[in-house]
Design a protein around this motif. Sequence first.
Motif, PDB file in Angstrom:
ATOM      1  N   ASP A 193      20.561  44.717  35.555  1.00 11.60           N
ATOM      2  CA  ASP A 193      21.877  45.413  35.227  1.00 11.60           C
ATOM      3  C   ASP A 193      23.205  44.413  35.366  1.00 11.60           C
ATOM      4  OD1 ASP A 193      20.634  47.607  34.084  1.00 11.60           O
ATOM      5  OD2 ASP A 193      20.734  48.788  35.990  1.00 11.60           O
ATOM      6  N   ILE A 194      23.744  44.156  34.539  1.00 20.75           N
ATOM      7  CA  ILE A 194      25.068  43.614  35.014  1.00 20.75           C
ATOM      8  C   ILE A 194      26.214  44.362  35.362  1.00 20.75           C
ATOM      9  CG2 ILE A 194      27.018  41.944  34.001  1.00 20.75           C
ATOM     10  CD1 ILE A 194      24.969  40.980  32.211  1.00 20.75           C
ATOM     11  N   ILE A 195      26.575  44.458  36.767  1.00 21.11           N
ATOM     12  CA  ILE A 195      27.632  45.251  37.331  1.00 21.11           C
ATOM     13  C   ILE A 195      28.780  44.944  37.078  1.00 21.11           C
ATOM     14  CG2 ILE A 195      28.395  46.229  39.423  1.00 21.11           C
ATOM     15  CD1 ILE A 195      25.528  45.753  40.581  1.00 21.11           C
ATOM     16  N   TYR A 196      29.163  43.755  37.095  1.00 23.29           N
ATOM     17  CA  TYR A 196      30.473  42.972  36.854  1.00 23.29           C
ATOM     18  C   TYR A 196      30.381  41.638  36.111  1.00 23.29           C
ATOM     19  CZ  TYR A 196      35.272  41.375  37.446  1.00 23.29           C
ATOM     20  OH  TYR A 196      36.485  40.773  37.442  1.00 23.29           O
ATOM     21  N   GLU A 197      31.141  41.283  35.158  1.00 20.02           N
ATOM     22  CA  GLU A 197      31.284  39.943  34.519  1.00 20.02           C
ATOM     23  C   GLU A 197      32.750  39.673  34.249  1.00 20.02           C
ATOM     24  OE1 GLU A 197      29.756  37.995  30.426  1.00 20.02           O
ATOM     25  OE2 GLU A 197      29.650  40.139  30.504  1.00 20.02           O
ATOM     26  N   SER A 198      32.986  38.373  34.851  1.00 19.05           N
ATOM     27  CA  SER A 198      34.112  37.875  34.941  1.00 19.05           C
ATOM     28  C   SER A 198      34.764  37.166  33.490  1.00 19.05           C
ATOM     29  CB  SER A 198      34.265  36.789  35.968  1.00 19.05           C
ATOM     30  OG  SER A 198      33.761  35.655  35.566  1.00 19.05           O
ATOM     31  N   ALA A 199      35.960  36.978  33.493  1.00 22.11           N
ATOM     32  CA  ALA A 199      36.499  36.302  32.367  1.00 22.11           C
ATOM     33  C   ALA A 199      36.217  34.738  32.747  1.00 22.11           C
ATOM     34  CB  ALA A 199      37.899  36.578  32.004  1.00 22.11           C
ATOM     35  N   VAL A 200      36.495  33.693  31.747  1.00 21.97           N
ATOM     36  CA  VAL A 200      36.310  32.375  32.051  1.00 21.97           C
ATOM     37  C   VAL A 200      37.443  31.944  33.017  1.00 21.97           C
ATOM     38  CG1 VAL A 200      36.612  30.348  30.882  1.00 21.97           C
ATOM     39  CG2 VAL A 200      35.519  32.062  29.639  1.00 21.97           C
ATOM     40  N   LEU A 201      37.065  31.137  34.058  1.00 20.79           N
ATOM     41  CA  LEU A 201      37.814  31.053  35.241  1.00 20.79           C
ATOM     42  C   LEU A 201      38.446  29.793  35.079  1.00 20.79           C
ATOM     43  CD1 LEU A 201      35.765  32.495  38.404  1.00 20.79           C
ATOM     44  CD2 LEU A 201      37.570  33.732  36.900  1.00 20.79           C
ATOM     45  N   SER A 202      37.802  28.754  34.486  1.00 24.12           N
ATOM     46  CA  SER A 202      38.156  27.528  34.609  1.00 24.12           C
ATOM     47  C   SER A 202      37.964  26.514  33.342  1.00 24.12           C
ATOM     48  CB  SER A 202      37.780  26.644  35.816  1.00 24.12           C
ATOM     49  OG  SER A 202      38.087  25.499  35.893  1.00 24.12           O
TER      50      SER A 202
END
Length: 829
Positions: A193-202
């Motif tokens: 399970d993916i609990i959290y996924e970030s946006a593109v950081l850099s």
Amino acid sequence: MDGCWDGRGEDSIIVEKLSVSCGTSRQISHMQLGCCATHCASPLHGKDLLLQSLVDPEETLQLTGHHGDISAVVFGTERSPLLLCSASADYVIVWDVQRCYSKARAGVVPSGTVIGTTLGEVVHLSFSAGDERVAACSGDKVYILSSKIEDTLSVLAGHLSPLTSAEFCPWKPDILVSISEDRTFKVWGLEKDIIYESAVLSASPLLSVFFLVNSRQLVIGSADGQVWSFTFPEDHRCNLVTRLDLHKVIQRHQRKFHQMAPRTVGVTGVTPDAVETIKSVLRICAPPRQLERERANSCVWIGCPDGLFLLDLATSELHKALFLRDYPNLSITMVGSWAVSYGLENTMVFVVTSLFEAQMSVLELSLPGSDTVDNLCQHLDGLSVLPSSGQMDVFSFPGFVSGPLMVGSPLNAQLKKKDPGRRTKTGSDRCGVKEQPLVFHTQVKSSGYLQTPRRTMFSPKTNVQKTTRGSGKTNRNIGTVFSDYPGDIAAPSVPYTSLSTAKHPTPVFCAKYSGDGKQILCGLGDRSILLFKSSFTGTSTVYTGHDKAVTVVSWSHGRQWWLSASEDRTFRIWTGGSSVPVLTMGGEDTFFKPIQAAQFYYLDKFLLVASGPSLHLYLHHLDHTQDDIKRYQQRSGIKLTGHFDMESGTDVTAVSAINDFYSYVVLMCGADRSIQVLDLNTGGVASRLPDAHCRAVHHVAQNEGSMFSSQTPDSYNLFLTSAVTDSVKLWDLRTLRCVRRYENHVNRCHPCTAAFSPCGRFIASGSEDNCAYVYDVRSSSYLHRLQRHADTVLNVTFNPATPELLTGTLDGRLSLFRPGNATDEFSGP
């Protein structure tokens, strides 16, 4: 200055303990190598594994079992048994180090346990806490393997590009964070399970990930030198705490050392390279446990191609920079990868690979016991908001700045009083006619001259007991019972009420509570000043007279007077019940530039007014009485007793001084991004802090406390600064060092302010995302994000008597927030 840029001085020592040539044509510069307190591991001739003892350099062990070239090596987290995991395209093998040594001594070829087969080229390995699981990064997938037997527990797929690293959460072994060349990170549960996924950081790939256990934060570094720290709460919804550019941080501190050139003679690592080196964040690790202190909870070591950097994520300040080029005895000066472990006492062991050759070195970093993170900054003795003096009865603490008032101190100035023996001549005196009684005959009884003069006009009855309605209520004519500010209550977070200050939207440039918390002053962009009750009941009183927007309001300590300053270059002092100011001062002839700051100072004895490059100190005499004939003649007086200029000659942008008790310290910020600490007892600059922000400071606020709360004496030495496009910084006056940063809010163009709560536990800041942010002083992540605003929050201020937060917005609305549950009703219109 709060860093130590020495290279090979007495404060820090880097020693090369071992250098090994890996004997292979395969490029190993960016390969993950293994390191622990007692051993290091690296590939030998591609397919074999060389196990080297750091305790006895002559004790080595060659492990065979891979058919392909080894691509990643890592040691386990436990010391007994000590496990070593190695990976290649064909196998992932776990070795028991003690058992392998025992077999080698017995003449038997050591062997390991194969836990994975044909997973592809594994670029990174990591053990979970307790060494029960192994995470292997291959391609765009993470394989979760058992460390005991060959068993693939799960396969985590979701990234769009090859992975670069993955680490288990130390306090939750069933949680894993992975980073990838797709420039995002993901938080996984081991059930796919993916609990959290970030946006593109850099714009560059993410290379390293690390968990800060003490502060429960996640730290990520990229190939272009960007470092992020995120909160890692129970729900794993990560919020950004800090983002910084390592190259800019290093440049900023190099400039500080150049400005202090006489004190940095012979210090290495100060002069920048002629060729700029990319500060790729190859490795992130924490300082040794022996050096951990309260302030060291947010410090991390950053491993880059050209050296090591000790960085405080809470303040974005650099404590130590160790450039490998400053150590000529090292065989590797440009690094491709770092591996770290903690040795005995205050040592750290690093395994590094050469960026250009197939070579590996073991470095030992020794930090003396006294070289803790607290001692890496410069301490400035003697600076304190609270002075020690015989006349300072309220706060008499030993050892603070300046001591008693000096003879030549500007604070000894006094207004000249008129001689009471001299009487102004009346019209009859000037004419030579002597005033006489209307009745001249002393024997006439009707004149009253034979009677004893009446000395008592009225004698009130003092033995009559007044009755009040209801029991337990305080009579309004007698007084008000004050209660202490609650020190253990939660921060204001629930909207309570809201109102509009004008019919048409106009900015609330400033807002200020009175010292007793009963009244609120607001300066508006439509040139008016509003006086509210703190409960917002009844109608507000409107004061007019300024020709431009009112940018400053300030209460006197006695709450009888209040001050306003405007962009029309004037300031006025008012009193309640009168629509005419008691004192008007300024104009184009007096101030050549707009007034940036104005306030009462030294328990209302002085006025501080900042305009242009100068801060003016005024004595004043206020008289609100009026002559019936000369009604518009100003009976108050003011006298300039001193002025203080910015050393660089730039304009003053913000000023702060405490008026609630005697204090000699005045903070003055300039357009050159510097902060000057003035000691008005001596009448000079006590210290100067250059480059406090990347832009000019537009707001400075001290921890003043309130009459309803008490704090420790050291708490009053904290102050906040805000700058556009930069964060809110918390400073300690005793060291002139930034101790924490708060940057979750948005501040790109408007001068948003910040404020301390009366208890000193919370900090509030305005923001341009139509919210106000409430922070805990001890943490860089925000506690509450206060919404319900329709425009930019320009001003925030706490009620000194009760736990309330007032916000003022760009569209002219005031909102009040109180502690409570999210189900509390919103009573605003």
